[in-house]
Write a protein that holds these residues in place. Sequence first.
Motif, short mmCIF file in Angstrom:
data_model
loop_
_atom_site.label_atom_id
_atom_site.label_comp_id
_atom_site.label_asym_id
_atom_site.label_seq_id
_atom_site.Cartn_x
_atom_site.Cartn_y
_atom_site.Cartn_z
N PRO A 211 11.72 -4.23 44.69
CA PRO A 211 10.51 -4.25 43.87
C PRO A 211 10.04 -2.86 43.46
O PRO A 211 9.26 -2.71 42.53
N GLY A 212 10.50 -1.86 44.17
CA GLY A 212 10.10 -0.48 43.88
C GLY A 212 10.85 0.45 44.80
O GLY A 212 11.77 0.05 45.53
N ILE A 213 10.49 1.73 44.76
CA ILE A 213 11.11 2.73 45.63
C ILE A 213 10.35 2.72 46.95
O ILE A 213 9.18 3.08 47.01
N LEU A 214 11.01 2.28 48.00
CA LEU A 214 10.38 2.14 49.30
C LEU A 214 10.50 3.42 50.11
O LEU A 214 11.37 4.27 49.86
N THR A 265 25.93 1.23 33.25
CA THR A 265 25.48 0.35 32.17
C THR A 265 24.74 -0.87 32.74
O THR A 265 25.16 -1.46 33.73
N GLY A 266 23.64 -1.22 32.12
CA GLY A 266 22.86 -2.36 32.55
C GLY A 266 22.05 -2.14 33.81
O GLY A 266 21.48 -3.10 34.35
N ALA A 267 21.95 -0.91 34.27
CA ALA A 267 21.23 -0.63 35.52
C ALA A 267 19.74 -0.92 35.35
O ALA A 267 19.15 -0.62 34.30
N ARG A 268 19.14 -1.51 36.40
CA ARG A 268 17.70 -1.76 36.42
C ARG A 268 17.12 -1.12 37.68
O ARG A 268 16.62 -1.80 38.58
N LEU A 269 17.23 0.17 37.73
CA LEU A 269 16.80 0.91 38.92
C LEU A 269 15.29 0.84 39.09
O LEU A 269 14.54 0.87 38.11
N ALA A 277 1.68 5.89 51.68
CA ALA A 277 0.98 5.15 52.72
C ALA A 277 0.56 3.76 52.26
O ALA A 277 0.78 2.76 52.97
N VAL A 278 -0.04 3.67 51.07
CA VAL A 278 -0.49 2.38 50.57
C VAL A 278 0.71 1.47 50.30
O VAL A 278 0.70 0.28 50.64
N GLY A 279 1.72 2.02 49.66
CA GLY A 279 2.92 1.24 49.36
C GLY A 279 3.59 0.71 50.61
O GLY A 279 4.07 -0.43 50.64
N SER A 280 3.64 1.53 51.67
CA SER A 280 4.28 1.10 52.91
C SER A 280 3.54 -0.05 53.56
O SER A 280 4.15 -0.98 54.10
N VAL A 281 2.21 -0.02 53.49
CA VAL A 281 1.42 -1.14 54.02
C VAL A 281 1.74 -2.41 53.23
O VAL A 281 1.95 -3.48 53.81
N ALA A 282 1.82 -2.28 51.92
CA ALA A 282 2.11 -3.43 51.07
C ALA A 282 3.51 -3.99 51.36
O ALA A 282 3.70 -5.21 51.43
N VAL A 283 4.47 -3.10 51.55
CA VAL A 283 5.85 -3.53 51.83
C VAL A 283 5.92 -4.25 53.17
O VAL A 283 6.60 -5.28 53.31
#
Length: 343
Positions: A211-214, A265-269, A277-283
Amino acid sequence: MQTICVTGATGFIASHTIALLLDRGYHVRGTVRSLARPDAHAFLTALPGAAERLELVEAQLLEPGSFDAAIAGCDAVLHMASPYVMSVADAQADLVDPAVKGTVNVLQSCARTASVQRVVVTSSMAAVTDEPDQSVVLTEADWNTRSSLVRNPYYFSKAEAERAAWSFMETQKPAFDLVAINPFIVIGPSLTAQLNTSNAILADLVKGTYPGILALTWGFVDVRDVALAHVLALETHQAAGRYLCAGNTITMREVVSLLRGLNVTGARLPSLGLDNAVGSVAVKLMSYTQPGGVGSYLRSHVGRVPRYDTSKIQRDLGLSFRDIRISIADAVADMSRWGHVGR
């Protein structure tokens, strides 16, 4: 001209190790679950030297005595067969029993074979830790004591299997000696079209699964280095005990940047920054919606940075590690060749 038995011959690491053993002139006897489908292991019989020096034998991890025929007359054994999957329906039956009972069955067969001088077991950094702590530099003295059937069950299976191996040596006192190789996440080119669990991390990044960069920091090691580590453990008389086998650490953000530079080609990085900190709590909250093994891995690894000392394997075996950035690029190029990711 020694004969080496390699269990789990079709595996990612095992197949590279067999190729290296054949290249160095060894006779190899590899175990497979079934010989009924020759196409499943045709890539092994096509290896240079295989026609003259490779024999495949059926063996089952959970059947006592099943490895007797494969190990008979061998000078050494590389026990590499073990399930590698993060989430299963029944951790005991699908992970722990094959890993632990399989290891003991192989060692019992080795003990019944007078010619065996050394056994090298493919363990894992999962047997060393299941929750990295940046304040601790891991060494061969460390053991994973936190995993269980519900918390990182794959890690639990690896820790229990290696403990069972050392316990066997202590209680049975066989004539052979034991060496354990403990690699971190093994990536690199594959000898088959099958996408292994470790390379799938890179494929999932390319295909947009995350979903994102963890806030994940990985310890990667090239499969070719791991294969060489096993062969050197056979060839180095003074090799003893455990050996941590890992290159440098790298963050998910750094891996994504490297992958972006490969222009697949076709990458969806992923681009959404969750490595804070906020992202880690969400993950970690989101982890409870994931399959058990994946969820427990995220909760025990997000926001943590592994540190480890690989001086022992470099000193004793003379092993040096490839630049992990090259390994990642080689792995992606190989996955493109097999059609797992774009060009």
